[in-house]
Design a protein around this motif. Structure first.
Motif, PDB file in Angstrom:
ATOM      1  N   THR A  14       3.247   1.085  -2.982  1.00  0.00           N
ATOM      2  CA  THR A  14       2.428   1.260  -4.187  1.00  0.00           C
ATOM      3  C   THR A  14       2.035   2.722  -4.371  1.00  0.00           C
ATOM      4  O   THR A  14       2.079   3.252  -5.484  1.00  0.00           O
ATOM      5  CB  THR A  14       1.158   0.391  -4.104  1.00  0.00           C
ATOM      6  OG1 THR A  14       1.525  -0.986  -3.988  1.00  0.00           O
ATOM      7  CG2 THR A  14       0.297   0.570  -5.348  1.00  0.00           C
ATOM      8  N   ALA A  15       1.670   3.390  -3.265  1.00  0.00           N
ATOM      9  CA  ALA A  15       1.308   4.815  -3.349  1.00  0.00           C
ATOM     10  C   ALA A  15       2.488   5.657  -3.811  1.00  0.00           C
ATOM     11  O   ALA A  15       2.317   6.605  -4.591  1.00  0.00           O
ATOM     12  CB  ALA A  15       0.810   5.299  -1.983  1.00  0.00           C
ATOM     13  N   SER A  55      -2.131   0.283 -13.525  1.00  0.00           N
ATOM     14  CA  SER A  55      -0.827  -0.024 -12.932  1.00  0.00           C
ATOM     15  C   SER A  55      -0.984  -0.450 -11.484  1.00  0.00           C
ATOM     16  O   SER A  55      -0.271  -1.336 -11.006  1.00  0.00           O
ATOM     17  CB  SER A  55       0.085   1.205 -13.019  1.00  0.00           C
ATOM     18  OG  SER A  55       0.312   1.571 -14.363  1.00  0.00           O
ATOM     19  N   ASP A  56      -1.926   0.183 -10.777  1.00  0.00           N
ATOM     20  CA  ASP A  56      -2.177  -0.192  -9.382  1.00  0.00           C
ATOM     21  C   ASP A  56      -2.594  -1.656  -9.286  1.00  0.00           C
ATOM     22  O   ASP A  56      -2.161  -2.379  -8.379  1.00  0.00           O
ATOM     23  CB  ASP A  56      -3.261   0.718  -8.804  1.00  0.00           C
ATOM     24  CG  ASP A  56      -3.734   0.247  -7.445  1.00  0.00           C
ATOM     25  OD1 ASP A  56      -2.876   0.048  -6.569  1.00  0.00           O
ATOM     26  OD2 ASP A  56      -4.942   0.072  -7.261  1.00  0.00           O
ATOM     27  N   HIS A  81       0.818  -1.222   0.000  1.00  0.00           N
ATOM     28  CA  HIS A  81       0.000   0.000   0.000  1.00  0.00           C
ATOM     29  C   HIS A  81       0.846   1.265   0.000  1.00  0.00           C
ATOM     30  O   HIS A  81       0.712   2.094  -0.894  1.00  0.00           O
ATOM     31  CB  HIS A  81      -0.963  -0.033   1.184  1.00  0.00           C
ATOM     32  CG  HIS A  81      -1.884  -1.209   1.133  1.00  0.00           C
ATOM     33  ND1 HIS A  81      -3.023  -1.237   0.362  1.00  0.00           N
ATOM     34  CD2 HIS A  81      -1.796  -2.436   1.713  1.00  0.00           C
ATOM     35  CE1 HIS A  81      -3.609  -2.415   0.487  1.00  0.00           C
ATOM     36  NE2 HIS A  81      -2.900  -3.162   1.288  1.00  0.00           N
ATOM     37  N   GLN A  88      -3.955   7.675  -3.357  1.00  0.00           N
ATOM     38  CA  GLN A  88      -3.838   6.243  -3.596  1.00  0.00           C
ATOM     39  C   GLN A  88      -3.988   5.436  -2.315  1.00  0.00           C
ATOM     40  O   GLN A  88      -4.455   4.297  -2.324  1.00  0.00           O
ATOM     41  CB  GLN A  88      -2.482   5.949  -4.253  1.00  0.00           C
ATOM     42  CG  GLN A  88      -2.139   4.487  -4.419  1.00  0.00           C
ATOM     43  CD  GLN A  88      -3.044   3.791  -5.410  1.00  0.00           C
ATOM     44  OE1 GLN A  88      -3.496   4.404  -6.372  1.00  0.00           O
ATOM     45  NE2 GLN A  88      -3.305   2.514  -5.194  1.00  0.00           N
ATOM     46  N   GLY A 139      -8.731   6.945  -4.222  1.00  0.00           N
ATOM     47  CA  GLY A 139      -7.750   6.521  -5.197  1.00  0.00           C
ATOM     48  C   GLY A 139      -7.304   7.688  -6.069  1.00  0.00           C
ATOM     49  O   GLY A 139      -7.783   8.819  -5.946  1.00  0.00           O
ATOM     50  N   SER A 170      -4.483   3.717 -12.838  1.00  0.00           N
ATOM     51  CA  SER A 170      -5.376   2.771 -12.169  1.00  0.00           C
ATOM     52  C   SER A 170      -5.054   1.330 -12.541  1.00  0.00           C
ATOM     53  O   SER A 170      -5.065   0.436 -11.687  1.00  0.00           O
ATOM     54  CB  SER A 170      -6.837   3.098 -12.528  1.00  0.00           C
ATOM     55  OG  SER A 170      -7.194   4.380 -12.062  1.00  0.00           O
ATOM     56  N   ARG A 202       0.359  -3.462  -6.967  1.00  0.00           N
ATOM     57  CA  ARG A 202       0.009  -3.831  -5.602  1.00  0.00           C
ATOM     58  C   ARG A 202       0.153  -5.342  -5.346  1.00  0.00           C
ATOM     59  O   ARG A 202       0.820  -5.747  -4.386  1.00  0.00           O
ATOM     60  CB  ARG A 202      -1.408  -3.358  -5.275  1.00  0.00           C
ATOM     61  CG  ARG A 202      -1.788  -3.535  -3.826  1.00  0.00           C
ATOM     62  CD  ARG A 202      -3.263  -3.216  -3.632  1.00  0.00           C
ATOM     63  NE  ARG A 202      -3.590  -1.870  -4.050  1.00  0.00           N
ATOM     64  CZ  ARG A 202      -3.560  -0.805  -3.260  1.00  0.00           C
ATOM     65  NH1 ARG A 202      -3.203  -0.952  -2.003  1.00  0.00           N
ATOM     66  NH2 ARG A 202      -3.872   0.378  -3.717  1.00  0.00           N
ATOM     67  N   ILE A 224       2.888   4.999  -7.625  1.00  0.00           N
ATOM     68  CA  ILE A 224       1.814   5.659  -8.375  1.00  0.00           C
ATOM     69  C   ILE A 224       1.985   7.178  -8.336  1.00  0.00           C
ATOM     70  O   ILE A 224       1.757   7.874  -9.332  1.00  0.00           O
ATOM     71  CB  ILE A 224       0.438   5.261  -7.811  1.00  0.00           C
ATOM     72  CG1 ILE A 224       0.186   3.762  -8.016  1.00  0.00           C
ATOM     73  CG2 ILE A 224      -0.681   6.069  -8.465  1.00  0.00           C
ATOM     74  CD1 ILE A 224       0.124   3.328  -9.464  1.00  0.00           C
TER      75      ILE A 224
END
Length: 361
Positions: free
Chosen positions: A214-215, A286-287, A211, A245, A251, A284, A291, A218
């Motif tokens: 990932t944030a 890519s998330d 998380h 994110q 998001g 989106s 993740r 992104i």
């Protein structure tokens, strides 16, 4: 387990429980900072150990690790506030509004509406009074919150001091804390607690890698994309995208859709708006790939746990609830999961014993 009525340690345990409850009552105002400090210390510990292999002095190693991890976060917050102030100053200056001389709210809103396309003006003007009232209430709430924050500034300083101290001492003495805990755990149950601690460690890694990391990715992607799309404050927008994110319901789409609407209706650049939406879909998608790739080697927690943790945590713990909420629920999930595995293990052993007895007959 100790039996308070039979064990010679009964009185000792009663006294310990009483003072533990009193201690909990004492630290309750800063408990969220202590828990947050323990979590950050878990992440800082490997960095401190690596530095200590070079420096050999524990205290200096921990302080350097805190600087390496915490200072960038502080600089990040300073940058966000600075960019917000610069953006607000540019907006007021471009519309001949002065903060020092006072802002006419009606004039500011009318100026903003007049900058919109004619079709959009016709849609908004019937609701102009409602819009002005809503903005006024929102600003009043923000100013009141700022005043309350300033009044409680001393409390904030105390909490920051407790946070830094908690990070330092948990990084240095975290292993000793676990030794104290394991002293009170009967030998027959230690394997359960050891597995639980492993699951808790996996929960922490899952929250970070799945998380927060990932944030960060992104946010960096978003900032680079906004720069090439020609938006000012691209780095700032990338940071906002990374923060968004972290919040499951919102998001990054809330950022790129706002930019697309600005490009369509304010700047009048249709191509930029379309490219912004397309880039948002890339973020989106890519998330959905990044993740699972980052978190797949760690705890496999249901998404609902993290969603509830992220949304309910801030109501209980304040802003740090975005971290503590999913952490606490994740640990609860890990404990229940370990207990379930323990029951299944005992059940299999009982079935084996029953099968062996039946074979003997």
């Amino acid at each position: 387990m100790f039996n308070l009525s039979e064990s010679k340690y009964g009185l000792h345990i009663v006294i310990i429980i009483i003072f533990l409850l009193l201690s909990l009552f004492t630290v309750m105002p800063v408990l969220n900072m202590i828990l947050l400090g323990a979590m950050i210390a878990y992440g800082i510990k490997p960095v401190a150990n690596r530095i200590q292999s070079k420096i050999k002095i524990t205290s200096i190693s921990i302080f350097l690790a805190i600087i390496v991890v915490i200072i960038p976060l502080i600089l990040l917050f300073i940058y966000v506030f600075w960019e917000t102030a610069v953006f607000a100053d540019m907006f007021f200056a471009s519309h001949n509004l002065s903060v020092s001389s006072g802002i006419d709210l009606n004039l500011a809103i009318n100026t903003f509406v007049q900058a919109l396309p004619v079709e959009l003006q016709g849609f908004i003007k019937p609701y102009l009074g409602l819009l002005t009232s809503g903005v006024h209430e929102a600003l009043t709430y923000i100013f009141n919150y700022a005043i309350r924050f300033i009044r409680k500034f001393s409390d904030v300083l105390v909490q920051l001091f407790v946070l830094i101290c908690s990070i330092y001492y948990f990084t240095r003495d975290g292993d000793k804390v676990m030794e104290y805990i394991f002293v009170f755990i009967p030998k027959e149950h230690r394997s359960f607690f050891e597995r639980t601690l492993d699951d808790v460690a996996n929960v922490l890694k899952s929250i970070f890698y799945g998380h927060f990391l990932t944030a960060i990715v992104i946010g960096l992607m978003g900032g680079v994309g906004y720069y090439f799309l020609g938006y000012k404050f691209a780095l700032f927008l990338g940071i906002v995208t990374g923060i968004a994110q972290l919040v499951p319901i919102f998001g990054p789409w809330i950022v790129y859709w706002a930019l697309a609407i600005y490009a369509f209706f304010v700047a009048g650049d249709i191509a930029q708006g379309i490219l912004t939406i397309l880039w948002g879909f890339v973020l989106s998608l890519s998330d959905m790939y990044i993740r699972p790739m980052l978190a797949s080697n760690y705890a496999d927690m249901p998404s609902l746990i993290l969603l509830v943790g992220f949304m309910a945590g801030p109501y209980v713990f304040g802003i740090v609830g975005f971290i503590l909420g999913p952490l606490i629920l994740g640990i609860a999930y890990a404990v229940i999961k370990s207990f379930k595995e323990e029951l299944e293990k005992d059940k299999l052993e009982i079935e084996k014993l029953e099968n062996n007895e039946s074979d003997n007959y």
